[in-house]
Motif scaffolding. Structure first.
Motif, short mmCIF file in Angstrom:
data_model
loop_
_atom_site.label_atom_id
_atom_site.label_comp_id
_atom_site.label_asym_id
_atom_site.label_seq_id
_atom_site.Cartn_x
_atom_site.Cartn_y
_atom_site.Cartn_z
N PRO A 162 48.33 68.39 106.14
CA PRO A 162 48.50 69.68 105.46
C PRO A 162 47.96 69.65 104.03
N PRO A 163 46.98 70.48 103.70
CA PRO A 163 46.34 70.42 102.38
C PRO A 163 47.31 70.66 101.22
N SER A 164 48.36 71.43 101.46
CA SER A 164 49.28 71.77 100.36
C SER A 164 50.08 70.58 99.86
N LEU A 165 50.11 69.49 100.63
CA LEU A 165 50.94 68.36 100.23
C LEU A 165 50.41 67.65 98.98
N ASN A 166 49.12 67.77 98.72
CA ASN A 166 48.54 67.04 97.60
C ASN A 166 47.81 67.94 96.62
N TRP A 167 48.29 69.16 96.48
CA TRP A 167 47.62 70.06 95.53
C TRP A 167 47.90 69.65 94.09
N ASN A 168 49.01 68.97 93.84
CA ASN A 168 49.34 68.51 92.49
C ASN A 168 49.55 67.00 92.53
N HIS A 169 48.53 66.23 92.13
CA HIS A 169 48.59 64.77 92.21
C HIS A 169 49.61 64.18 91.23
N ARG A 170 49.94 64.92 90.18
CA ARG A 170 50.90 64.41 89.21
C ARG A 170 52.33 64.51 89.73
N MET A 171 52.57 65.44 90.66
CA MET A 171 53.91 65.63 91.21
C MET A 171 53.83 65.68 92.74
N PRO A 172 53.65 64.51 93.40
CA PRO A 172 53.53 64.49 94.86
C PRO A 172 54.79 65.04 95.53
N MET A 173 54.59 65.86 96.56
CA MET A 173 55.70 66.50 97.24
C MET A 173 56.52 65.52 98.08
N ASN A 174 55.86 64.49 98.58
CA ASN A 174 56.51 63.57 99.54
C ASN A 174 56.45 62.15 99.01
N LYS A 175 56.94 61.96 97.82
CA LYS A 175 56.78 60.70 97.09
C LYS A 175 57.33 59.50 97.87
N GLY A 176 56.51 58.46 97.95
CA GLY A 176 56.91 57.23 98.61
C GLY A 176 56.89 57.29 100.12
N LYS A 177 56.41 58.40 100.69
CA LYS A 177 56.36 58.57 102.13
C LYS A 177 54.94 58.90 102.56
N ILE A 178 54.69 58.69 103.86
CA ILE A 178 53.35 59.01 104.39
C ILE A 178 53.44 60.02 105.53
N TYR A 179 54.67 60.43 105.86
CA TYR A 179 54.89 61.45 106.89
C TYR A 179 56.26 62.05 106.64
N ILE A 180 56.68 62.94 107.48
CA ILE A 180 58.01 63.52 107.39
C ILE A 180 59.07 62.43 107.47
#
Length: 376
Positions: A162-180
């Motif tokens: 999903p492209p929206s997951l990395n729109w802001n590299h300074r504040m990752p949405m799923n920090k420390g994870k690579i999937y749900i």
């Protein structure tokens, strides 16, 4: 990350290759064979065409690649023998992304043709096999050219993360994870769900153009029984892989931002999501939708494999599938250590539970008799 270039099973036939580590996928094919036969015979019950178009989507490589095709031809020819009629000619297309190891499949073709011409007593009709590289999230074949489509262990792969997951590299949405995961915010779950809906709908629309009215598909892929996408059966293999990566982060072997910026292009849907997309797209009728479970290691009976820990077997299976993506993102020099740690984490998890994955199977997804085009 361009998925079409980096998502492919490990090539060749060495110890980390997909050819040597595809027991799980083989088990899924075996479980699906009876329902595949039922679906094909349903197509042939009223009419046997002179020329039959068949496509295997996400064929990959190794011993599984041509096995399904031979089984399909066997089913059709046995039916023709029972009816006392001539076998049709077969137009077989093997599809996968362009970086798939098609060369290994081509090297196996003489063996397949030998089985068709010699071992099967010459009763098969003419068979023309070709490769069709490209994403199945879009058109691949001419209109109304296919009678039967098969896909196994492929549709859980998305066209992209999903492209929206990395729109802001300074504040990752799923920090420390690579999937749900259980700690993922709801926005991550929603992003994956929306990407799946978009991709699966496009898959259905594309196949509706390519299948003849009354043709059908048999699809088998990873899924989940629960509507909750954070259940262990849905995401825990990825959770353990993230933990292995984060353990390397803690030792300075991997940069934390590298983990934060990787999102697996994968989604394991529930039944409700599948039914909704099929109904919304409108070109197919669901004959049946079934779920079955398979052990993480495939429950291999191989004596040599039995000498390995379950964790090591699972790690080799997963490595054969995802290494190309991870190597592109993290570099190849950490792969041995990463999957060593991953195997240890899987072993520890297996001591506490009996992990399995749910597989969704559409034994028969039949093309409606009304012709529907993308423009309708």
């Amino acid at each position: 990350m361009e998925i079409a270039q980096v998502l492919h099973m490990n090539k060749g036939d060495d110890e980390t290759s997909y050819a040597k580590n595809s027991t799980v996928q083989s088990k899924i094919i075996s479980v699906g064979k009876p329902v595949m036969e039922e679906a094909i015979l349903g197509i042939l019950c009223t009419h046997i065409p002179e020329s039959v178009g068949i496509a295997d989507l996400g064929c990959s490589s190794g011993p599984n690649a041509l096995r399904v095709i031979l089984e399909i031809l066997d089913i059709i020819n046995t039916k023709c023998q029972d009816l006392g009629c001539q076998s049709p000619e077969f137009r077989v297309s093997l599809n996968d992304l362009p970086w798939n190891d098609f060369n290994s499949i081509f090297r196996l073709l003489p063996t397949l043709y030998h089985k068709i011409k010699e071992e099967k007593g010459g009763r098969f009709g003419p068979c023309f096999i070709s490769a069709m590289p490209g994403s199945f999230y879009g058109r691949l074949f001419p209109s109304r050219s296919l009678h039967f489509v098969h896909s196994s262990s492929s549709l859980h792969w998305l066209s992209q993360a999903p492209p929206s997951l990395n729109w802001n590299h300074r504040m990752p949405m799923n920090k420390g994870k690579i999937y749900i995961s259980k700690t993922s915010p709801s926005s991550v779950l929603e992003a994956y769900s929306q990407q799946f809906q978009k991709d699966f709908s496009l898959f259905l629309k594309s196949r509706s153009e390519e299948l003849v009215p009354g043709g059908c598909m048999v699809l088998s892929f990873m899924g989940r029984r629960s509507t909750d996408p954070t259940t262990d059966e849905s995401c825990y293999q990825w959770e353990l892989l993230a933990r292995a990566l984060m353990s390397m982060v803690s030792e300075g072997l991997v940069k934390e931002e590298k983990v934060d910026s990787f999102d697996a292009p994968y989604y394991a849907p529930c039944a409700e999501e599948l039914k909704l997309e099929v109904e919304k797209e409108g070109s197919f009728n669901i004959g049946r939708l079934e779920a079955f479970e398979i052990d993480w290691d495939g429950g291999s009976d191989d004596k040599q494999a039995a000498l390995q820990s379950r964790g090591r077997k699972v790690a080799k299976t997963i490595r054969a599938v995802v290494e190309s993506m991870l190597e592109f993102h993290f570099g190849g020099d950490i792969m041995d250590e990463l999957f060593k740690r991953y195997g240890e984490l899987v072993d520890d998890y297996c001591l506490r539970t009996q992990p399995s994955t749910s597989i969704w199977s559409f034994p028969c997804l039949e093309r409606t008799t009304k012709w529907v085009s993308l423009g309708d």
